[in-house]
Design an enzyme around this catalytic site. Sequence first.
Site, mmCIF file in Angstrom:
data_model
loop_
_atom_site.group_PDB
_atom_site.id
_atom_site.type_symbol
_atom_site.label_atom_id
_atom_site.label_comp_id
_atom_site.label_asym_id
_atom_site.label_seq_id
_atom_site.Cartn_x
_atom_site.Cartn_y
_atom_site.Cartn_z
ATOM 1 C CG ASN A 1 35.566 44.983 49.184
ATOM 2 O OD1 ASN A 1 34.850 44.607 50.115
ATOM 3 N ND2 ASN A 1 36.413 44.181 48.577
ATOM 4 C CG HIS B 1 31.228 37.794 49.178
ATOM 5 N ND1 HIS B 1 32.541 37.395 49.069
ATOM 6 C CD2 HIS B 1 30.475 36.727 48.813
ATOM 7 C CE1 HIS B 1 32.569 36.132 48.673
ATOM 8 N NE2 HIS B 1 31.334 35.700 48.514
HETATM 9 P P1 IDP Z 1 36.862 39.383 46.357
HETATM 10 O O1 IDP Z 1 35.951 39.849 47.457
HETATM 11 O O2 IDP Z 1 36.924 40.363 45.228
HETATM 12 O O3 IDP Z 1 36.587 37.977 45.895
HETATM 13 P P2 IDP Z 1 39.210 38.279 47.699
HETATM 14 O O4 IDP Z 1 40.599 38.338 47.161
HETATM 15 O O5 IDP Z 1 38.509 36.957 47.695
HETATM 16 O O6 IDP Z 1 38.354 39.395 46.950
HETATM 17 O O7 IDP Z 1 39.277 38.835 49.194
HETATM 18 C C1 IDP Z 1 38.159 38.716 50.041
HETATM 19 C C2 IDP Z 1 37.971 40.018 50.778
HETATM 20 O O8 IDP Z 1 39.095 40.250 51.628
HETATM 21 C C3 IDP Z 1 37.901 41.267 49.890
HETATM 22 O O9 IDP Z 1 36.616 41.484 49.347
HETATM 23 C C4 IDP Z 1 38.309 42.350 50.872
HETATM 24 O O10 IDP Z 1 37.188 42.667 51.740
HETATM 25 C C5 IDP Z 1 39.356 41.652 51.710
HETATM 26 N N1 IDP Z 1 40.701 41.869 51.187
HETATM 27 C C6 IDP Z 1 41.287 41.256 50.133
HETATM 28 N N2 IDP Z 1 42.557 41.686 49.960
HETATM 29 C C7 IDP Z 1 42.773 42.582 50.947
HETATM 30 C C8 IDP Z 1 43.911 43.386 51.318
HETATM 31 O O11 IDP Z 1 44.976 43.336 50.712
HETATM 32 N N3 IDP Z 1 43.737 44.209 52.404
HETATM 33 C C9 IDP Z 1 42.577 44.259 53.112
HETATM 34 N N4 IDP Z 1 41.499 43.527 52.801
HETATM 35 C C10 IDP Z 1 41.593 42.707 51.738
HETATM 36 MG MG MG Z 2 36.896 36.109 46.688
#
Ligand code: IDP
Ligand code: MG
Length: 159
Positions: free
Chosen positions: A116, A119
């Site tokens: 994605n 960060h």
């Molecule tokens: P954010 O980056 O939008 O804050 P978070 O929930 O804090 O999202 O998760 C941190 C990172 O972990 C995400 O940006 C993504 O790279 C990864 N991630 C989150 N949920 C998933 C998942 O269900 N599968 C794979 N990677 C995930």
């Molecule tokens: Mg986060």
Amino acid sequence: MSHHDERTFVMVKPDGVQRGLIGEIVSRFEERGLKLVAGKFIQIDRELAHEHYGEHEDKPFFDDLVEFITAGPVFAMVWEGADATRQVRSMVGETDPAESAPGTIRGDFGLDLGRNVIHASDHEDEGANEREIDLFFEEDELLDYERIDAAWLYEGEDH
Ligand code: IDP
Ligand code: MG
């Protein structure tokens, strides 16, 4: 600190670096009027990855997340401006690029939750911005200067 001085931590992830998106992403924040106060191009080691993503340690995706974030260089930054943390998150989009609106960074440059691109500190996690800035930067790496257009970015600044 005035209310224009909120700081937030942002990082182009390894996929964004490899795909040549650093400049595009930096441009979006610059054009919005945010001020870049720190930046470094680094490769995250496993220890830093565990600290940065500690809140996700028990999640099923944690090992893959550590592999991903340590897989190549990242471009870490600190951006400053009014309501910076919330405004940057709205420009980033949802965690899943597939759920992110066009016009957001993840909505324009990604398709897969595990890739994605970027960060940014979570505005709903109180103090996350300061914590993450401290984790990646020394105090003297945060530079103090004015953007030449500051007077035209905020109503009520002196001209
Ligand atoms: P954010 O980056 O939008 O804050 P978070 O929930 O804090 O999202 O998760 C941190 C990172 O972990 C995400 O940006 C993504 O790279 C990864 N991630 C989150 N949920 C998933 C998942 O269900 N599968 C794979 N990677 C995930
Ligand atoms: Mg986060």
